[in-house]
Design a protein around this motif. Structure first.
Motif, PDB file in Angstrom:
ATOM      1  N   VAL A   1       0.704  -1.248  -0.007  1.00 15.50           N
ATOM      2  CA  VAL A   1       0.015   0.062  -0.083  1.00 15.50           C
ATOM      3  C   VAL A   1       0.933   1.194  -0.090  1.00 15.50           C
ATOM      4  N   ASN A   2       1.887   1.469   0.962  1.00 17.39           N
ATOM      5  CA  ASN A   2       2.687   2.530   0.766  1.00 17.39           C
ATOM      6  C   ASN A   2       3.459   2.715  -0.362  1.00 17.39           C
ATOM      7  N   GLY A   3       3.954   1.347  -0.860  1.00 19.89           N
ATOM      8  CA  GLY A   3       4.560   1.415  -2.139  1.00 19.89           C
ATOM      9  C   GLY A   3       3.713   2.132  -3.421  1.00 19.89           C
ATOM     10  N   THR A   4       2.286   1.795  -3.118  1.00 18.40           N
ATOM     11  CA  THR A   4       1.561   2.231  -4.404  1.00 18.40           C
ATOM     12  C   THR A   4       1.545   3.626  -4.119  1.00 18.40           C
ATOM     13  N   ARG A   5       1.241   4.121  -2.883  1.00 20.42           N
ATOM     14  CA  ARG A   5       1.421   5.629  -2.734  1.00 20.42           C
ATOM     15  C   ARG A   5       2.533   6.206  -3.388  1.00 20.42           C
ATOM     16  N   MET A   6       3.657   5.807  -3.266  1.00 20.47           N
ATOM     17  CA  MET A   6       4.908   6.401  -3.517  1.00 20.47           C
ATOM     18  C   MET A   6       5.001   6.308  -4.785  1.00 20.47           C
ATOM     19  N   ALA A   7       4.454   5.306  -5.528  1.00 21.81           N
ATOM     20  CA  ALA A   7       4.318   4.952  -7.075  1.00 21.81           C
ATOM     21  C   ALA A   7       3.466   6.063  -7.652  1.00 21.81           C
ATOM     22  N   ALA A   8       2.481   6.428  -6.996  1.00 16.73           N
ATOM     23  CA  ALA A   8       1.533   7.513  -7.504  1.00 16.73           C
ATOM     24  C   ALA A   8       2.394   8.716  -7.577  1.00 16.73           C
ATOM     25  N   ALA A   9       3.060   9.028  -6.459  1.00 23.08           N
ATOM     26  CA  ALA A   9       3.688  10.364  -6.580  1.00 23.08           C
ATOM     27  C   ALA A   9       4.801  10.371  -7.470  1.00 23.08           C
ATOM     28  N   ARG A  10       5.728   9.207  -7.511  1.00 21.21           N
ATOM     29  CA  ARG A  10       6.681   9.250  -8.637  1.00 21.21           C
ATOM     30  C   ARG A  10       6.113   9.400  -9.998  1.00 21.21           C
ATOM     31  N   ALA A  11       5.058   8.673 -10.314  1.00 24.31           N
ATOM     32  CA  ALA A  11       4.514   8.658 -11.452  1.00 24.31           C
ATOM     33  C   ALA A  11       4.171  10.265 -12.007  1.00 24.31           C
ATOM     34  N   ASP A  12       3.232  11.204 -11.058  1.00 17.38           N
ATOM     35  CA  ASP A  12       2.922  12.454 -11.292  1.00 17.38           C
ATOM     36  C   ASP A  12       4.282  13.329 -11.783  1.00 17.38           C
ATOM     37  N   LYS A  13       5.466  13.294 -10.830  1.00 14.44           N
ATOM     38  CA  LYS A  13       6.632  13.917 -11.004  1.00 14.44           C
ATOM     39  C   LYS A  13       7.113  13.561 -12.279  1.00 14.44           C
ATOM     40  N   VAL A  14       7.290  12.192 -12.823  1.00 11.78           N
ATOM     41  CA  VAL A  14       7.583  11.694 -14.223  1.00 11.78           C
ATOM     42  C   VAL A  14       6.946  12.639 -15.163  1.00 11.78           C
ATOM     43  N   GLU A  15       5.750  12.405 -15.076  1.00 13.54           N
ATOM     44  CA  GLU A  15       4.657  12.952 -16.087  1.00 13.54           C
ATOM     45  C   GLU A  15       4.902  14.469 -16.394  1.00 13.54           C
ATOM     46  N   LEU A  16       5.053  15.161 -14.877  1.00 13.83           N
ATOM     47  CA  LEU A  16       5.229  16.632 -15.113  1.00 13.83           C
ATOM     48  C   LEU A  16       6.595  17.036 -15.490  1.00 13.83           C
ATOM     49  N   ARG A  17       7.660  16.345 -15.534  1.00 20.03           N
ATOM     50  CA  ARG A  17       8.885  16.380 -16.072  1.00 20.03           C
ATOM     51  C   ARG A  17       9.144  16.213 -17.674  1.00 20.03           C
ATOM     52  N   THR A  18       8.514  15.041 -18.042  1.00 21.91           N
ATOM     53  CA  THR A  18       8.808  14.447 -19.104  1.00 21.91           C
ATOM     54  C   THR A  18       7.718  14.960 -20.301  1.00 21.91           C
ATOM     55  N   GLY A  19       6.255  15.157 -19.588  1.00 22.31           N
ATOM     56  CA  GLY A  19       5.184  15.377 -20.679  1.00 22.31           C
ATOM     57  C   GLY A  19       4.774  13.952 -21.302  1.00 22.31           C
ATOM     58  N   ARG A  20       5.305  13.120 -20.866  1.00 24.20           N
ATOM     59  CA  ARG A  20       4.805  11.760 -21.253  1.00 24.20           C
ATOM     60  C   ARG A  20       4.308  10.586 -20.290  1.00 24.20           C
ATOM     61  N   PRO A  21       3.335   9.808 -20.446  1.00 17.92           N
ATOM     62  CA  PRO A  21       2.735   8.810 -19.410  1.00 17.92           C
ATOM     63  C   PRO A  21       4.009   8.335 -18.773  1.00 17.92           C
TER      64      PRO A  21
END
Length: 475
Positions: free
Chosen positions: A440-460
């Motif tokens: 559960v906590n890994g999924t929470r961190m994955a969500a935060a990481r996904a948002d950062k990646v998408e904001l930085r790269t503009g890609r999914p």
């Protein structure tokens, strides 16, 4: 309040742990009920005086005024998530229509979504009929896309809804129109949803309690259920014998013996601003008071309150080992600061506006992210829940459905109601610890990481986003 809040702008803290709903709750609407002091014999005993339990009691009394119904609450009416949530009365389901289709077929998925849309209007009508019309405002929702991956996800969401026949209720709008509705930063477009209401959740919960009480249900506060047996509840104040026991305990379910893996308690935390000036609102928009959020993975949600504040919340609080639920988890300084930063990043005009409140509460997630309504007549046991934070409206549909199942009536629409795909649904148990905590906590961190990646790269974010989709069972 403004003096305190202005201090927070300079680095001090807002009111911690007390919700803005509690501080704006009209005293004349407050309901207080006695505790159990003797043994009781009833037809239906309901555990939990949140919205699920109270709607169930009210609908039971509407269907059969002769029923003896008791609602048992450890704390007070609306103490849990029902009284302190984000105030979205929406047709949102935590699971996708495609997921429902995969298990039950497309017709069932369409029926479930239509029931949810109709349900929002039923809650708003209840508010108007019971003296709290000003606490239930049908303003729709604006779901902002602020990165290109969010555009792609939200357009896919609209396409899915159109495929199931809901083009009239959900539409994609371009950037200019979206900014006129909600003038956040970096807006590229949005989904406009017509069927959603802002509510004052504590006022709504107490209104349902008053209505259930007036209809003949008995509500018992400060009565802790110590043991649940076949057709019996044991409390410190006495025993309650009942033909049917309804478990309406949602995020607190894990505290009962043998239930710690049934529903996962997840914390969602909130902040609220001071009442904002007309000039600030002119800059922000939200003139029709739609609820608002964006397409990020780590969920945020907000509303313009009736008294001119923004109540704003989001996920991000950690899951606590062993499914623990404690009052001290209702606030978190780090999450409070993240929410404050997120809100001011959305609306820079708020950089000098005070944050006056910070609070939270616990919601419940089934392992497959699918809510349920269940009734076993032979055992005399019923339950509903697993709303994953989308429960303000869903509780009403659950209560209405439980009442139909328990009474076995053949009122108009009963066949459609009790035939919805969530009736009788069960999901597998959550993993044992420490796998549950890690996942559960890994999924929470994955969500935060996904948002950062998408904001930085503009890609999914295929990697981190894929992790989330697999955990949530999204098709």
């Amino acid at each position: 309040m403004r003096v305190l809040a202005t201090a927070y702008v300079k680095g001090m803290l807002p009111v911690e742990g007390r919700s803005v709903w509690a501080d704006t709750f009209p005293e004349h609407e407050r309901t207080e009920f006695p505790s159990l002091e003797r043994d009781l014999d009833v037809d239906v005993a309901i555990i939990g005086a949140g919205l699920t339990g109270l709607w169930t009691a009210w609908h039971l009394m509407q269907r059969d005024p002769a029923l003896r119904v008791a609602v048992v609450e450890r704390e007070t009416v609306g103490f849990g998530a029902s009284g302190r949530n984000g105030g979205w009365c929406s047709a949102l389901l935590p699971t996708s229509l495609s997921s429902i289709e995969a298990e039950h077929g497309g017709v069932a998925a369409t029926r479930m979504q239509q029931a949810m849309l109709d349900n929002v209007h039923a809650v708003v009508a209840f508010g108007a009929d019971h003296g709290i019309g000003d606490a239930c405002h049908l303003g729709g929702t604006i779901t902002l896309a602020r990165t290109q991956p969010q555009v792609e996800r939200l357009k896919s969401r609209v396409a899915e809804l159109e495929r199931f026949g809901f083009a009239a209720d959900y539409e994609w709008i371009g950037a200019d129109e979206a900014r006129r509705a909600c003038n956040a930063t970096d807006v590229l477009g949005a989904i406009r949803t017509r069927t959603c209401a802002t509510v004052h959740p504590l006022r709504l919960t107490h209104a349902v309690a008053r209505a259930a009480d007036a209809a003949g249900a008995r509500i018992l506060e400060h009565t802790t259920v110590e043991q649940i047996g076949p057709r019996r509840l044991t409390t410190a104040g006495g025993r309650i014998d009942a033909e049917v026991v309804v478990r309406a305990t949602e995020g607190y379910t894990a505290q009962f013996a043998g239930e710690h893996r049934a529903l996962l308690p997840i914390y969602s935390l909130m902040i609220a601003t001071e009442p904002l000036t007309d000039e600030v609102w002119e800059e922000i928009g939200l003139a029709g008071r739609p609820t608002f959020h964006d397409g990020r993975r780590l969920i945020i949600y907000g509303q313009r309150t009736n008294d001119g504040r923004i109540a704003f919340g989001g996920r991000g609080a950690p899951y606590h080992f062993g499914s623990k639920v404690r009052p001290e988890y209702d606030t978190d300084g780090g999450v409070r600061d993240l929410l404050t930063d997120a809100l001011r990043e959305l609306f820079p005009v708020l950089r000098h506006s005070a944050i006056t409140h910070h609070w939270g509460g616990v919601l419940a997630a089934p392992r497959d992210w699918t809510p349920f309504v269940r009734f076993d007549r032979s055992a005399g046991v019923a339950a509903a829940g697993g709303y994953v934070g989308d429960g303000v409206a869903t509780t009403h549909l659950a209560g209405r459905t439980l009442a139909a199942l328990i009474t076995g009536s053949t009122a108009s629409g009963d066949d459609e109601l009790v035939g919805l795909p969530w009736v009788g649904h069960t999901s597998r148990a959550w993993e044992p610890e420490p796998l549950r905590w890690l996942g559960v906590n890994g999924t929470r961190m994955a969500a935060a990481r996904a948002d950062k990646v998408e904001l930085r790269t503009g890609r999914p974010s295929r990697l981190w986003g894929g992790v989330i989709d697999r955990v949530l069972g999204r098709h």
